[in-house]
Design an enzyme around this catalytic site. Sequence first.
Site, PDB file in Angstrom:
ATOM      1  N   ALA A 258     -11.485 -24.719   4.178  1.00 23.85           N
ATOM      2  CA  ALA A 258     -10.490 -25.344   3.310  1.00 23.85           C
ATOM      3  C   ALA A 258      -9.096 -24.918   3.738  1.00 23.85           C
ATOM      4  CB  ALA A 258     -10.711 -24.932   1.867  1.00 23.85           C
ATOM      5  N   ASP A 259      -8.193 -25.847   3.649  1.00 20.47           N
ATOM      6  CA  ASP A 259      -6.781 -25.506   3.849  1.00 20.47           C
ATOM      7  C   ASP A 259      -6.102 -25.261   2.515  1.00 20.47           C
ATOM      8  OD1 ASP A 259      -7.594 -27.207   6.352  1.00 20.47           O
ATOM      9  OD2 ASP A 259      -5.925 -25.897   6.877  1.00 20.47           O
ATOM     10  N   ARG A 260      -6.627 -25.886   1.467  1.00 19.94           N
ATOM     11  CA  ARG A 260      -6.088 -25.660   0.125  1.00 19.94           C
ATOM     12  C   ARG A 260      -7.119 -26.165  -0.885  1.00 19.94           C
ATOM     13  NH1 ARG A 260      -0.231 -25.693  -1.836  1.00 19.94           N
ATOM     14  NH2 ARG A 260       0.295 -25.774   0.373  1.00 19.94           N
TER      15      ARG A 260
END
Length: 388
Positions: A258-260
């Site tokens: 995940a990036d965010r």
Amino acid sequence: MSGLQAIRYTRGKLDVLDQLRLPHENHYDQVSTSEEAFDCIKSMRVRGAPAIAIVAALAHGVELHNGSCKASTSDEAIAYIDSRLDYLKESRPTAVDLTNAITHLKNTIRSVDVSGKDSSAARSAIVDAYIAAAEEIFRKDTETNLLIGEHGSKWLLENAPVKSADGKVSALTHCNTGSLATSGHGTALGIIRSLHTAGHLYHAFCTETRPYNQGSRLTAFELVYEKIPSTLITDSMAAALFATKKSEKHIAAVIVGADRVVRNGDTANKVGTYALAVLAKYHGIKFIVAAPTTSIDLQTVSGADIQIEERKPEELTQISGAVVGKDGKVDVHRSERVATAHQEIGVWNPAFDVTPAELIDAVVTERGVVVKVGRGQFDFKGIMPERW
Ligand code: MRU
């Protein structure tokens, strides 16, 4: 633990593996200033949410160690560090780890007690506190990833919709989330690594991950390096793979990084992740997001508010790689860039997409696994460390 290292650091010296040269060449760039770190991140010589944050934090630490802060008061020192961090924050917008690291570093330098110190001692105390905090971010990341590997593999073995006759699971991963995207072990690829080490992995599949090919360039490289039984597919083959309910191709889970991850569980990750989640739901395959708590953003309410980075057209219309000779051998010293589409075609190149929380079965963090209650939303409050 893998021997692959994207980031090599000793106090005052930071070397970063140039991932644009992989899988053909191992070349480290020395990164000694914020400007060099900005360029290294922006050009994707280093990439992956945790690695980006670590390189930015450490690069400024190296700069400080080398005497870049000329401030004469503690307020000036704080203002100088803030301005460098604000500059670094602009290098890539979607991954929240960098923002979270910057908030943590800013809070750290503000908590230094400078009372009774002359201006030079106060400046040194602030610089020292910054360097120690940046080093701690680097050190803690591998520890975090090992815990994610442990929690994620346990959860999957307890919840897998299908296993081989001897109790093993097959999984597919997207993009690169391994040692190269972190300080070591990795997040989603870390779970696959942990399953393999414990003898519970049947087979790993990785997508090519167009257009930047982090899957074929980096994940495939890590899987081969680690001797993990694995197969590469193009992104467009996932549906065909999920429909195959035979032998090692009978997939139990899609595991991504995940990036965010925002407050309701909507998750920004490498473009193509959303499509895999839809396909997984249709085929009864578990969809797992592996994310350290540093990738969780409780300030953002839903995925609609996430800024998605758009990258240049050439990433779709051109490709580069090492030259393959007539004898079929790869010449690692000759790299070529070739056009793969008409250079005037319009291009849309979002680097990430948002997977709705509804399609996610579990978010695996270093502090445990978070699942939804029924079809409801995720609630991360209980697992977030105080500092965020
Ligand atoms: O554009 P990138 O290569 O930085 O994107 C990386 C990803 O999307 C990863 O899956 C994510 O950052 C998690 S890394 C552990």
